[in-house]
Design an enzyme around this catalytic site. Structure first.
Site, short mmCIF file in Angstrom:
data_model
loop_
_atom_site.label_atom_id
_atom_site.label_comp_id
_atom_site.label_asym_id
_atom_site.label_seq_id
_atom_site.Cartn_x
_atom_site.Cartn_y
_atom_site.Cartn_z
N GLU A 71 0.80 -1.23 0.00
CA GLU A 71 0.00 0.00 0.00
C GLU A 71 0.83 1.28 0.00
O GLU A 71 0.46 2.26 -0.64
CB GLU A 71 -0.97 0.00 1.19
CG GLU A 71 -2.20 -0.90 1.01
CD GLU A 71 -1.92 -2.36 1.37
OE1 GLU A 71 -0.81 -2.65 1.84
OE2 GLU A 71 -2.82 -3.21 1.17
N ALA A 95 -10.40 0.69 3.56
CA ALA A 95 -9.90 1.93 4.16
C ALA A 95 -9.12 1.63 5.44
O ALA A 95 -8.23 2.38 5.82
CB ALA A 95 -11.06 2.88 4.46
N ASP A 96 -9.46 0.50 6.07
CA ASP A 96 -8.77 0.09 7.29
C ASP A 96 -7.25 -0.02 7.08
O ASP A 96 -6.48 0.05 8.03
CB ASP A 96 -9.28 -1.28 7.74
CG ASP A 96 -10.79 -1.36 7.74
OD1 ASP A 96 -11.36 -1.51 8.82
OD2 ASP A 96 -11.39 -1.27 6.65
N HIS A 140 -11.60 -4.82 8.73
CA HIS A 140 -12.11 -4.69 7.37
C HIS A 140 -13.48 -4.01 7.33
O HIS A 140 -14.20 -4.13 6.35
CB HIS A 140 -12.25 -6.07 6.70
CG HIS A 140 -10.97 -6.63 6.17
ND1 HIS A 140 -9.94 -7.04 6.99
CD2 HIS A 140 -10.55 -6.88 4.90
CE1 HIS A 140 -8.95 -7.51 6.25
NE2 HIS A 140 -9.29 -7.42 4.98
#
Lengths: 338, 323
Positions: A71, A95-96, A140
């Protein structure tokens, strides 16, 4: 007008923009899928929720870029490419996962324009999934976007359905600043009427979902649907006239539309699925208290998730996000406050 | 590597500008005229000069907190840099970046970066832009030995290899990550080998030797411009000053620094070799030194007197438009 799911609407927005502008690229994990696998036809995944399906076949490996699970490199590559002239759409699957890459967003992309004295910004969109409802558990399922809204330089979009998602995403891709585009995973399958052609919706302009003179409900993301449902029930059952406002973007926030409604009603409920502390619900309430104090006729009620992680157990998770019943209760409470 | 006289002059002037810019900047900092932090590049000049020698404005570099030398090597105007370290209205970043964030996008300088390891993914992004547009340029990440341990750097190297991007990872091993030595902090003890293990050609050179750095970079450029993917170069050149100005450097001896200045001064080594291989003389170098000192003194004095940002500049350039 054809009915379309939010999944299809988002896919179509990307397809239209990629066809229009060769500088738009899509980069992320399994946006095509199958790379390096025995069956590598570019259509193995199309995103873990199928949102990017077909884009690889249409635009090829040079513009639909599968990455390792990395990421920081994805967000940094998008930021660097944006700084030098591309318009990347970078997928942060859930988004977590912002915790493993946020530096590249909040210290880098979000600050380029300011830190470099206005030379250039980072015209990139981070598409990311938010929200509870799948039993996906604590890492999640979060509605973590208030953290994004806290950062100057980032814009934050929260579509509540297919129509808005398409127009807001097209606008986000054309925007010259970094935009966090937060897609609620429980809305992907929801259908609305959506035009086939391209259209843009401005960032920073709320939608008045329904007009009403007794109570103002400001609801975010998936909560908009529930708030509208609660308002409709109350109108039918008790004749209450409830306004529902969907800000659509939480940064920038359309303060004027909210305050106009509050001026009329004087009674406010703010609904968000995120945790309550340092949240958008707090922000909206605080803004109304500061700028609309003289209109208020009752304390503002916030309906949010509890200040806990999101549990995996469907039994527990059902009690996590606000429900139409909880929203209705809050509307009645502010309405009956004397 | 044989270079003609104008090239040698330009290389020396570039390094001399770095040396004098930082030493003069240090004096101004110690006099209380510069806000924040300042990080000295002295001892490492041959790295930036050698890496950037053959780059054009269409190539990119992403820099570090110790970035003044990189800016100069990439062609940023020292007068504009001086304005920025003084945080003046007309600085490269209008005073909002300061020493640790000097950026000059029209020169392909994507910013000094105060997050250790922050620049590597950004350089990979610029390389992705180059590849997407089908251009033949390269993108260089400068990475300190301390940053070499950051996950962002590992991720950036792997992604560059996977996507076969024209990225060059220029490691500056100056011996110290803040106040911790490279022998302790780099687990494998070999930055170049670790980079090589990601699947790219990897060079290791004496970073005080301009010619060695430039030669390794020439090979890297041929590889990267040829579409063969990324390359790494580890340049070893210990720094002469502390992590930041004001660091008392209790972790090293005065003798070590004196010895570096005596035996591994990149500028002195360059002069020696240039005089042996060209018609340049001691007098030529003395003249270049004097001109550079004069130019930098003038730039610093002008920056000191230059207008400050307007109070309302605080609110501009957060977004392109935000209404």
């Amino acid at each position: 007008m054809a009915k379309m799911t939010m999944r299809e609407a988002i896919n179509q927005a990307m397809r239209l923009e990629m066809a229009r502008d060769p500088d738009v690229i899509l980069i992320g994990e399994d946006v095509a899928g199958g790379r390096g696998c025995p069956v590598d036809d570019g259509e193995a995944a199309g995103g873990v929720m199928g949102v990017t399906a077909g884009l690889y076949s249409e635009f090829g490996a040079a513009r639909v870029i599968d990455t390792p699970i990395t990421e920081s490199a994805i967000m940094g590559a998008a930021a660097g490419a944006a700084l030098t002239g591309l318009r990347p759409i970078a997928e942060l699957m859930f988004a977590d996962f912002f915790g493993v890459c946020f530096d590249q967003l909040y210290n880098q992309a979000a600050k380029f324009r300011y830190m470099f004295g206005g030379q250039h910004g980072a015209p990139m969109v981070v598409r990311t999934m938010v929200g509870a409802g799948m039993g996906a558990g604590p890492q999640h399922s979060q509605a973590i976007y208030p953290i994004f809204a806290h950062i100057p330089g980032l814009k934050v979009v929260l579509p509540s359905g297919a129509y808005d998602a398409k127009g807001l995403l097209i606008q986000a891709i054309r925007d010259n600043d970094p935009v966090m585009f937060c897609e609620h995973k429980m809305l992907y399958g929801e259908e609305e009427e959506v035009p086939e052609e391209s259209y843009q919706l401005p960032l920073g302009k709320a939608r008045v979902v329904r007009e009403g003179g007794d109570v103002t409900v400001v609801a975010l993301g998936r909560m908009v649907q529930l708030a509208a449902e609660a308002a409709a029930t109350l109108e039918k059952d008790s004749g209450l006239s409830v306004a529902v406002i969907d800000p659509r973007t939480i940064s920038p926030l359309d303060v004027d539309t909210i305050l106009d409604s509050v001026e009329e009603t004087g009674r406010v409920v703010v609904v968000d699925e995120a945790t309550p502390i340092c949240s958008m619900a707090s922000e909206v309430a605080s803004m109304i208290v500061s700028d609309g104090f003289s209109s208020l006729r009752a304390p503002i009620r916030k309906v949010t998730a509890p200040h806990t992680p999101v549990p995996a157990s469907p039994t527990l998770e059902a009690g996590y996000p606000p429900t139409a019943a909880k929203i209705r209760e809050a509307i009645e409470a502010v309405y009956n406050y004397r | 590597m044989n270079l003609d006289e104008p090239t040698l002059r330009h290389a020396y002037e570039t390094m001399r500008l770095m040396r004098v810019f930082d030493e003069t900047g240090r004096r101004e900092f110690l006099a209380g005229k510069l806000p924040g932090f300042i990080h000295m590049y002295c001892g490492e000049e041959a790295i930036a000069a050698g890496i950037c020698a053959e780059l054009t404005d269409a190539d990119y570099i992403a820099s570090t907190h110790r970035g003044h030398g990189h800016c100069i090597a990439k062609g940023c105007t020292i007068e504009d840099m001086a304005l920025e370290i003084f945080c003046r209205r007309d600085g490269l970043c209008r005073g909002k970046g300061g020493s640790m964030h000097i950026a000059d996008l029209k020169k392909g300088m994507l910013g000094a970066n105060a997050i250790v390891g922050g620049s590597a993914p950004l350089a990979v992004g610029a390389a992705l832009k180059i590849k997407t547009r089908g251009e033949s340029n390269v993108s260089v990440a400068f990475i300190g030995d301390g940053a070499s341990n950051q996950g962002t750097v590992f991720e950036a190297m792997n992604l560059a290899v996977v996507l076969k991007l024209p990225a060059i990872f220029a490691y500056e091993n100056n011996g110290y990550a803040e106040m911790t030595g490279v022998d302790y902090h780099c687990g494998s003890g070999d930055i170049a080998a670790r980079a090589g293990a990601f699947g790219m050609p990897s060079h290791k050179v004496d970073g005080t030797d301009y010619f060695a750095v430039r030669e390794a970079m020439a090979a890297a450029l041929a590889h990267a411009r040829g579409g063969k993917g990324p390359v790494s170069i580890e340049c070893v050149a210990p720094r002469w000053y502390g992590h930041f100005e004001g660091d008392p450097q209790g972790y090293r001896t005065k003798e070590e620094i004196a010895d570096l200045q005596e035996t591994r001064d990149p500028l002195a080594l360059f002069r020696e070799r240039a005089m042996a291989t060209s018609s340049l003389t001691e007098a030529d170098f003395t003249a270049m030194d004097a001109a550079i000192t004069e130019r930098i003194e003038a730039a610093m004095a002008a920056a000191d007197k230059a207008p400050l940002p307007e109070p309302d500049d605080l609110y501009t350039d957060v977004y392109e438009v935000y209404d």
